[in-house]
Enzyme design. Structure first.
Site, short mmCIF file in Angstrom:
data_model
loop_
_atom_site.label_atom_id
_atom_site.label_comp_id
_atom_site.label_asym_id
_atom_site.label_seq_id
_atom_site.Cartn_x
_atom_site.Cartn_y
_atom_site.Cartn_z
N GLU A 117 0.85 -1.18 0.00
CA GLU A 117 0.00 0.00 0.00
C GLU A 117 0.89 1.24 0.00
O GLU A 117 1.99 1.22 0.55
CB GLU A 117 -0.85 -0.03 1.29
N ASN B 245 -6.50 1.43 3.18
CA ASN B 245 -7.19 2.69 3.44
C ASN B 245 -6.78 3.78 2.44
O ASN B 245 -7.58 4.65 2.10
CB ASN B 245 -6.89 3.18 4.86
N ASN C 253 -12.20 -0.87 -0.22
CA ASN C 253 -11.46 -1.44 0.90
C ASN C 253 -12.15 -1.10 2.22
O ASN C 253 -12.41 0.08 2.50
CB ASN C 253 -10.04 -0.87 0.93
N GLU C 254 -12.43 -2.10 3.01
CA GLU C 254 -12.99 -1.91 4.37
C GLU C 254 -13.99 -0.76 4.42
O GLU C 254 -13.92 0.12 5.29
CB GLU C 254 -11.85 -1.69 5.39
N TYR D 64 -6.35 -9.02 11.60
CA TYR D 64 -5.06 -8.78 12.25
C TYR D 64 -5.18 -9.33 13.67
O TYR D 64 -6.26 -9.24 14.28
CB TYR D 64 -4.74 -7.28 12.30
N GLU E 271 -6.16 -9.24 3.49
CA GLU E 271 -5.24 -8.64 4.47
C GLU E 271 -5.24 -9.54 5.69
O GLU E 271 -6.31 -9.85 6.24
CB GLU E 271 -5.68 -7.23 4.89
N GLN F 276 1.65 -6.36 5.50
CA GLN F 276 1.97 -6.08 4.11
C GLN F 276 3.31 -6.75 3.78
O GLN F 276 3.71 -7.65 4.50
CB GLN F 276 2.02 -4.58 3.90
O1 AHR Z 1 -2.56 -2.74 6.34
C1 AHR Z 1 -2.82 -1.60 7.08
C2 AHR Z 1 -4.29 -1.16 7.03
O2 AHR Z 1 -5.07 -2.07 7.76
C3 AHR Z 1 -4.94 -1.13 5.67
O3 AHR Z 1 -4.71 0.06 5.02
C4 AHR Z 1 -6.39 -1.27 5.98
O4 AHR Z 1 -7.12 -1.87 4.96
C5 AHR Z 1 -6.39 -2.10 7.26
O5 AHR Z 1 -7.26 -1.56 8.20
#
Ligand code: AHR
Length: 500
Positions: free
Chosen positions: A25, A70, A170-171, A238, A284, A334
């Site tokens: 990103e 994001n 995205n999200e 995450y 992700e 990432q």
């Molecule tokens: O990877 C970091 C961020 O985490 C990304 O931009 C977003 O999609 C997620 O919330």
């Protein structure tokens, strides 16, 4: 002694290599200073850091998602094409930084070509328009004599890029997302976009923006509304904690999310008579704990990953393999500097602890996931430490301390067993028993280890968490090995079929 019983004839899924995908990103030092840094002594004439690219190549990633994240929700792709000195600086409201637009669509496509990886682009559904999205698709894939396809040709790319994967935002569920939407708003908008985009290029595969599979208000509404119009359903996760057991076990939230989202998709497809598959992409995922959100670009989310994180990453990959019936793509978030296995500095790159299990699994996992039953001590997770994320997994336990996934080649001559010993205190003697095959000669044992769960690789000690390799001779139905405390072990063995 622990026992892993593998039945090579009981196939649980076709492993899709796209589960070893990546995500970069325009955030922090991921692109500027990571992938792209003309001032670096490692840069080529285009400004691309060759040391970074070589390190990424070591992860054998078949697909790469870009530009966000994001970031994408306020990104105008047209700012990032054409002569570099004419590209505008723009404020990036997602990460609070200036985006210089020096690494845009054409640079990303070249990067993917050089890495032999498929590009996966994500549309701006925050501040972007449908018109702009259609133009981007035409710029990338257009074959006719049209202004957007000709603009690509003007930029020196005669052949279309043929980008197959496109994310519908995205999200979009999060109020932190620029232009975020309610589930109903997103579903209506994404449907309109999907119909129009497939009119520009019917061969593309569209990815609906899911949540985490567990929030019925988003996932149930979006799946029901979009299952007819998309090819993929995306989820993100995450995990992370400063408590080792929470750190490695939170990953099992994926099991729960897949159960739920998989059922939503199956139900919606059945009710609506949808014949095309809709697979899940975890586009992700990673461990993310130590670095709190620091919005100053340049230092943003530069996580230092521990050996415990490496075991969490190995567990994620094992789960994706075990659930290869529904997960057909996953993109570690990432790849460079931001939460990443690779960190760049003025003197080169540093491979973090999580680099190693990923590289080994991506390189050696075989085509078919097969049944592996583990009989070993179990850990009851009664004290959850969730100071960053909301995951609660205790009810999914007690958890085997050894997390195992097994794959074999289509022709049945190679078996790869991945064993994550999450036990921080004890090694375990393990007997791997093949119920319908025999070990047939060479066995390579690859081990990722380090001195303690919190061990990290640093610039002045880059191999604290490292890989060792040993060879064995296998014969008969049983192989015995010892897996050390806090290790990831991959058993890569020649086998012969024995199905009497
Ligand atoms: O990877 C970091 C961020 O985490 C990304 O931009 C977003 O999609 C997620 O919330």
């Amino acid at each position: 002694m622990a026992q892993i019983t593998v039945t090579t004839g009981r196939i649980v899924g076709q492993v899709d290599r796209r589960i070893f995908g990546g995500f970069i990103e325009n955030e922090g030092r991921a692109i500027d200073g990571g992938v792209y840094e003309p001032e670096s002594r490692f840069a080529d004439e285009a400004g691309v850091r060759i040391d970074t690219r070589d390190a990424i190549a070591g992860l054998s990633m078949p697909v790469m998602r870009w530009p966000g994240g994001n970031f994408v929700s306020a990104y105008h792709w047209v700012d990032g094409v054409g002569p570099k000195d004419a590209r505008p600086n723009r404020w990036d409201p997602a990460w609070g930084a200036v985006e210089r637009n020096q690494f845009g669509t054409d640079e990303f496509m070249t990067y993917c070509r050089d890495l032999d990886t498929e590009p996966y682009l994500c549309f701006n559904m925050g501040t972007g328009t449908l018109d702009e999205a259609m133009a981007w698709l035409e710029y990338c894939n257009g074959t006719e004599d049209t202004a957007w396809a000709n603009l690509r040709r003007q930029h020196g790319r005669d052949e279309p890029y043929g980008v197959k994967y496109w994310g519908l935002g995205n999200e979009m569920w999060g109020d932190f997302q620029i232009g975020h939407l309610t589930a109903e708003e997103y579903a209506a908008k994404a449907k309109r976009w999907a119909l129009a985009l497939k009119r520009v290029d019917p061969t593309i595969q569209l990815v609906a923006c899911g949540r985490d599979g567990l929030h019925a208000d988003w996932d149930a509404i979006v799946v029901e509304a979009l299952v007819k119009y998309v090819d993929w359903y995306s989820m993100h996760i995450y995990t992370g904690s400063d408590d080792h057991w929470s750190n490695v076990l939170q990953v099992h939230q994926v099991d729960r999310a897949l159960e739920y989202a998989g059922a939503l998709i199956a139900g919606a497809r059945y009710r609506q008579g949808v014949e095309h598959p809709v697979h899940i992409t975890y586009d992700e995922w990673n461990t993310w704990f130590a670095t709190r959100n620091d919005r100053r670009r340049g230092e943003l989310v530069q996580e230092r990953h521990t050996l415990s994180d490496a075991l969490a990453v190995a567990t994620y990959l094992n789960i994706f393999v075990r659930r290869s019936d529904v997960v057909k793509m996953a993109n570690i978030a990432q790849v460079v500097n931001v939460l990443a296995p690779i960190v760049t500095g003025p003197d080169g790159v540093l491979k973090q602890a999580i680099y190693h299990p990923f590289a080994i699994a991506a390189a050696h996992t075989q085509e078919l996931a097969v049944d592996a039953y583990v009989d070993c001590p179990r850990y009851e997770h009664t004290e959850e430490h969730n100071d960053r994320w909301e995951h609660r997994v205790g009810d999914l336990g007690p958890f085997p301390v050894l997390d195992v996934a097994a794959t074999r080649s289509e022709d049945g001559t190679r078996l790869v067993v991945s064993v994550v010993n999450r036990d921080p205190d004890s090694e375990h003697r393990v007997s791997v028993v093949l119920s319908d095959a025999t070990f047939a000669g060479d066995v390579t044992i690859r081990t990722v280890s380090g001195p303690h769960p919190l061990a990290t690789n640093e610039w002045d000690s880059p191999d604290v968490v490292g890989v060792s390799e040993a060879g064995l001779e296998g014969a008969g139905q049983t192989l015995e090995i010892v897996v050390g405390a806090c290790t990831y072990t991959q058993i890569d063995a020649a086998i012969g079929v024995n199905r009497e």
